[in-house]
Motif scaffolding. Structure first.
Motif, PDB file in Angstrom:
ATOM      1  N   GLU A  64       0.825  -1.199   0.000  1.00 18.68           N
ATOM      2  CA  GLU A  64       0.000   0.000   0.000  1.00 18.68           C
ATOM      3  C   GLU A  64       0.861   1.252   0.000  1.00 18.68           C
ATOM      4  O   GLU A  64       0.583   2.218  -0.713  1.00 18.68           O
ATOM      5  CB  GLU A  64      -0.926  -0.007   1.219  1.00 18.68           C
ATOM      6  CG  GLU A  64      -2.016  -1.073   1.149  1.00 18.68           C
ATOM      7  CD  GLU A  64      -2.772  -1.205   2.451  1.00 18.68           C
ATOM      8  OE1 GLU A  64      -2.496  -0.390   3.358  1.00 18.68           O
ATOM      9  OE2 GLU A  64      -3.611  -2.110   2.570  1.00 18.68           O
ATOM     10  N   VAL A  65       1.923   1.261   0.814  1.00 21.55           N
ATOM     11  CA  VAL A  65       2.819   2.415   0.858  1.00 21.55           C
ATOM     12  C   VAL A  65       3.475   2.627  -0.499  1.00 21.55           C
ATOM     13  O   VAL A  65       3.599   3.750  -0.978  1.00 21.55           O
ATOM     14  CB  VAL A  65       3.880   2.226   1.959  1.00 21.55           C
ATOM     15  CG1 VAL A  65       4.936   3.320   1.859  1.00 21.55           C
ATOM     16  CG2 VAL A  65       3.229   2.242   3.339  1.00 21.55           C
ATOM     17  N   ALA A  91       1.607   6.664  -6.816  1.00 26.10           N
ATOM     18  CA  ALA A  91       0.525   7.590  -7.159  1.00 26.10           C
ATOM     19  C   ALA A  91       0.989   9.034  -6.982  1.00 26.10           C
ATOM     20  O   ALA A  91       0.648   9.912  -7.777  1.00 26.10           O
ATOM     21  CB  ALA A  91      -0.698   7.315  -6.289  1.00 26.10           C
ATOM     22  N   GLY A  92       1.791   9.256  -5.938  1.00 29.42           N
ATOM     23  CA  GLY A  92       2.340  10.595  -5.723  1.00 29.42           C
ATOM     24  C   GLY A  92       3.231  11.030  -6.868  1.00 29.42           C
ATOM     25  O   GLY A  92       3.209  12.198  -7.285  1.00 29.42           O
ATOM     26  N   LEU A  93       4.013  10.124  -7.408  1.00 25.30           N
ATOM     27  CA  LEU A  93       4.851  10.438  -8.570  1.00 25.30           C
ATOM     28  C   LEU A  93       3.999  10.869  -9.755  1.00 25.30           C
ATOM     29  O   LEU A  93       4.318  11.834 -10.453  1.00 25.30           O
ATOM     30  CB  LEU A  93       5.686   9.213  -8.952  1.00 25.30           C
ATOM     31  CG  LEU A  93       6.855   8.826  -8.037  1.00 25.30           C
ATOM     32  CD1 LEU A  93       7.462   7.512  -8.515  1.00 25.30           C
ATOM     33  CD2 LEU A  93       7.914   9.915  -8.004  1.00 25.30           C
ATOM     34  N   LEU A  94       2.905  10.157  -9.978  1.00 22.10           N
ATOM     35  CA  LEU A  94       2.030  10.486 -11.105  1.00 22.10           C
ATOM     36  C   LEU A  94       1.364  11.841 -10.902  1.00 22.10           C
ATOM     37  O   LEU A  94       1.280  12.654 -11.833  1.00 22.10           O
ATOM     38  CB  LEU A  94       0.968   9.402 -11.274  1.00 22.10           C
ATOM     39  CG  LEU A  94       1.481   8.024 -11.708  1.00 22.10           C
ATOM     40  CD1 LEU A  94       0.366   6.992 -11.633  1.00 22.10           C
ATOM     41  CD2 LEU A  94       2.041   8.087 -13.129  1.00 22.10           C
ATOM     42  N   HIS A 117      -1.122   2.543 -15.802  1.00 21.06           N
ATOM     43  CA  HIS A 117      -2.524   2.446 -16.224  1.00 21.06           C
ATOM     44  C   HIS A 117      -3.429   2.106 -15.043  1.00 21.06           C
ATOM     45  O   HIS A 117      -4.514   2.699 -14.870  1.00 21.06           O
ATOM     46  CB  HIS A 117      -2.653   1.376 -17.312  1.00 21.06           C
ATOM     47  CG  HIS A 117      -4.043   1.247 -17.849  1.00 21.06           C
ATOM     48  ND1 HIS A 117      -4.952   0.344 -17.349  1.00 21.06           N
ATOM     49  CD2 HIS A 117      -4.679   1.926 -18.840  1.00 21.06           C
ATOM     50  CE1 HIS A 117      -6.093   0.454 -18.003  1.00 21.06           C
ATOM     51  NE2 HIS A 117      -5.951   1.399 -18.920  1.00 21.06           N
ATOM     52  N   ARG A 118      -3.001   1.172 -14.220  1.00 20.92           N
ATOM     53  CA  ARG A 118      -3.812   0.779 -13.059  1.00 20.92           C
ATOM     54  C   ARG A 118      -3.969   1.931 -12.075  1.00 20.92           C
ATOM     55  O   ARG A 118      -5.075   2.215 -11.599  1.00 20.92           O
ATOM     56  CB  ARG A 118      -3.153  -0.425 -12.361  1.00 20.92           C
ATOM     57  CG  ARG A 118      -3.830  -0.838 -11.055  1.00 20.92           C
ATOM     58  CD  ARG A 118      -3.195  -2.087 -10.493  1.00 20.92           C
ATOM     59  NE  ARG A 118      -1.759  -1.944 -10.314  1.00 20.92           N
ATOM     60  CZ  ARG A 118      -1.187  -1.326  -9.274  1.00 20.92           C
ATOM     61  NH1 ARG A 118      -1.952  -0.782  -8.333  1.00 20.92           N
ATOM     62  NH2 ARG A 118       0.125  -1.262  -9.176  1.00 20.92           N
ATOM     63  N   LEU A 119      -2.867   2.634 -11.783  1.00 21.34           N
ATOM     64  CA  LEU A 119      -2.929   3.742 -10.833  1.00 21.34           C
ATOM     65  C   LEU A 119      -3.741   4.908 -11.383  1.00 21.34           C
ATOM     66  O   LEU A 119      -4.496   5.559 -10.655  1.00 21.34           O
ATOM     67  CB  LEU A 119      -1.507   4.197 -10.491  1.00 21.34           C
ATOM     68  CG  LEU A 119      -0.678   3.225  -9.648  1.00 21.34           C
ATOM     69  CD1 LEU A 119       0.765   3.691  -9.570  1.00 21.34           C
ATOM     70  CD2 LEU A 119      -1.266   3.099  -8.245  1.00 21.34           C
ATOM     71  N   LEU A 120      -3.601   5.173 -12.674  1.00 17.74           N
ATOM     72  CA  LEU A 120      -4.364   6.264 -13.284  1.00 17.74           C
ATOM     73  C   LEU A 120      -5.863   5.987 -13.224  1.00 17.74           C
ATOM     74  O   LEU A 120      -6.660   6.914 -12.996  1.00 17.74           O
ATOM     75  CB  LEU A 120      -3.930   6.471 -14.733  1.00 17.74           C
ATOM     76  CG  LEU A 120      -2.553   7.110 -14.940  1.00 17.74           C
ATOM     77  CD1 LEU A 120      -2.197   7.112 -16.420  1.00 17.74           C
ATOM     78  CD2 LEU A 120      -2.511   8.528 -14.377  1.00 17.74           C
ATOM     79  N   ARG A 121      -6.237   4.751 -13.437  1.00 20.21           N
ATOM     80  CA  ARG A 121      -7.651   4.395 -13.366  1.00 20.21           C
ATOM     81  C   ARG A 121      -8.207   4.697 -11.977  1.00 20.21           C
ATOM     82  O   ARG A 121      -9.308   5.245 -11.839  1.00 20.21           O
ATOM     83  CB  ARG A 121      -7.824   2.922 -13.714  1.00 20.21           C
ATOM     84  CG  ARG A 121      -9.297   2.505 -13.857  1.00 20.21           C
ATOM     85  CD  ARG A 121      -9.404   1.098 -14.390  1.00 20.21           C
ATOM     86  NE  ARG A 121      -8.692   0.155 -13.530  1.00 20.21           N
ATOM     87  CZ  ARG A 121      -7.935  -0.837 -13.971  1.00 20.21           C
ATOM     88  NH1 ARG A 121      -7.739  -1.001 -15.282  1.00 20.21           N
ATOM     89  NH2 ARG A 121      -7.340  -1.658 -13.133  1.00 20.21           N
ATOM     90  N   LEU A 148      -9.069  12.644  -8.482  1.00 20.65           N
ATOM     91  CA  LEU A 148      -7.788  13.338  -8.338  1.00 20.65           C
ATOM     92  C   LEU A 148      -7.212  13.711  -9.702  1.00 20.65           C
ATOM     93  O   LEU A 148      -6.518  14.724  -9.831  1.00 20.65           O
ATOM     94  CB  LEU A 148      -6.802  12.471  -7.561  1.00 20.65           C
ATOM     95  CG  LEU A 148      -7.146  12.292  -6.077  1.00 20.65           C
ATOM     96  CD1 LEU A 148      -6.339  11.159  -5.470  1.00 20.65           C
ATOM     97  CD2 LEU A 148      -6.904  13.589  -5.319  1.00 20.65           C
ATOM     98  N   LEU A 149      -7.474  12.899 -10.704  1.00 18.80           N
ATOM     99  CA  LEU A 149      -7.073  13.197 -12.075  1.00 18.80           C
ATOM    100  C   LEU A 149      -8.279  13.012 -12.986  1.00 18.80           C
ATOM    101  O   LEU A 149      -9.284  12.417 -12.599  1.00 18.80           O
ATOM    102  CB  LEU A 149      -5.934  12.281 -12.540  1.00 18.80           C
ATOM    103  CG  LEU A 149      -4.573  12.417 -11.841  1.00 18.80           C
ATOM    104  CD1 LEU A 149      -3.591  11.407 -12.424  1.00 18.80           C
ATOM    105  CD2 LEU A 149      -4.021  13.827 -11.954  1.00 18.80           C
TER     106      LEU A 149
END
Length: 267
Positions: A19-20, A26-29, A57-61, A68-69
């Protein structure tokens, strides 16, 4: 942003470690998208963050589903979403941005030129807020613009009124300036002049006839913020330059100790 994750976690700790790691990625994105005014595509985000396409792709979804985006339907680029924008507005409000905007508007009224507020981030000045002049021939301003400390008016104002001896500052930054064999000596002279006058003047070498005049802003006992006007050189010389300098000093006093720089600068 870099987070070191220990790989020796016990079985019960493994989900938390994952999770961390996901939060860090996600913070990088989010950082990459915020720093790209036109947004970024999936491929560009993978390249900017050095993450693989499937992970991105998974994090962006997930980030898009949480607001957030968001993804532009035409360009297919990812942009800040409504939740991130709402967080930004709250952050800016608590940081004193409404008061800063008022000070910049007053500065435009007093000088007739475009005014900007900048904060130091590492070795650059970042233009945070700009209020354009109403003159037909004007500098429009570029919020988000990054300028080297040693070559911008706001950067000189910050360096000249910093805690370090000017000789040391000139020696460090002079080595990074192009075009002069004695760049350190030239910069030292500019810093001394800025400190003596209380404001910095820089003529833009890339835009003939454009001049910037900046004054330092004290926040929490430090100078890491500066306020600036920019316009045609012919409108910022002689008595008009002195008038602009006085208006800048007044604006700097209004901006003094606003939490804006503490909220938005590094260190």
């Amino acid at each position: 942003m870099s987070i070191h994750i220990e790989e020796t976690a016990t079985v019960s700790e493994t989900p938390r470690t994952g999770e961390v790691r996901s939060v860090a990625r996600a913070g990088l994105l989010l950082n990459a998208v915020v720093d790209a005014p036109q947004g970024l595509s999936l491929t560009e985000l993978a390249g900017a963050t050095e993450l693989n396409i499937s992970t991105v792709h998974r994090l962006l979804r997930t980030l898009c589903s949480e607001g957030l985006l968001c993804r532009d339907a035409v360009s297919e680029r990812f942009l800040p979403g409504p939740v991130l924008m709402r967080l930004a507005r709250r952050s800016l409000s608590s940081a004193g941005l409404p008061e800063a905007a008022d000070a910049l508007r007053a500065l435009v009224d007093a000088t007739g030129e475009t005014s900007s507020l900048g904060v130091r981030r590492a070795e650059e000045m970042v233009v945070l807020l700009t209020t354009p002049s109403s003159e037909p021939f004007r500098y429009n301003g570029q919020p988000g613009l990054r300028q080297p400390l040693g070559t911008s008016a706001m950067g000189l104002a910050v360096l000249a009124f910093g805690p370090r001896p000017l000789e040391d500052v000139a020696r460090e930054w002079g080595d990074r300036l192009p075009g002069h064999a004695d760049a350190s000596s030239v910069l030292y002279g500019e810093l001394l002049t800025t400190q003596f006058r209380g404001f910095a003047v820089v003529d833009d070498p890339a835009a003939t006839g454009l001049r910037a005049v900046a004054a330092p802003v004290m926040t929490d006992g430090r100078v890491r913020t500066a306020v600036e006007v920019q316009g045609p050189t012919a409108r910022l010389e002689g008595e008009r330059l002195e008038h602009a300098a006085a208006a800048l000093r007044e604006a700097a006093l209004q901006l003094q100790d606003l939490p804006v720089s503490l909220a938005l600068i590094e260190g």
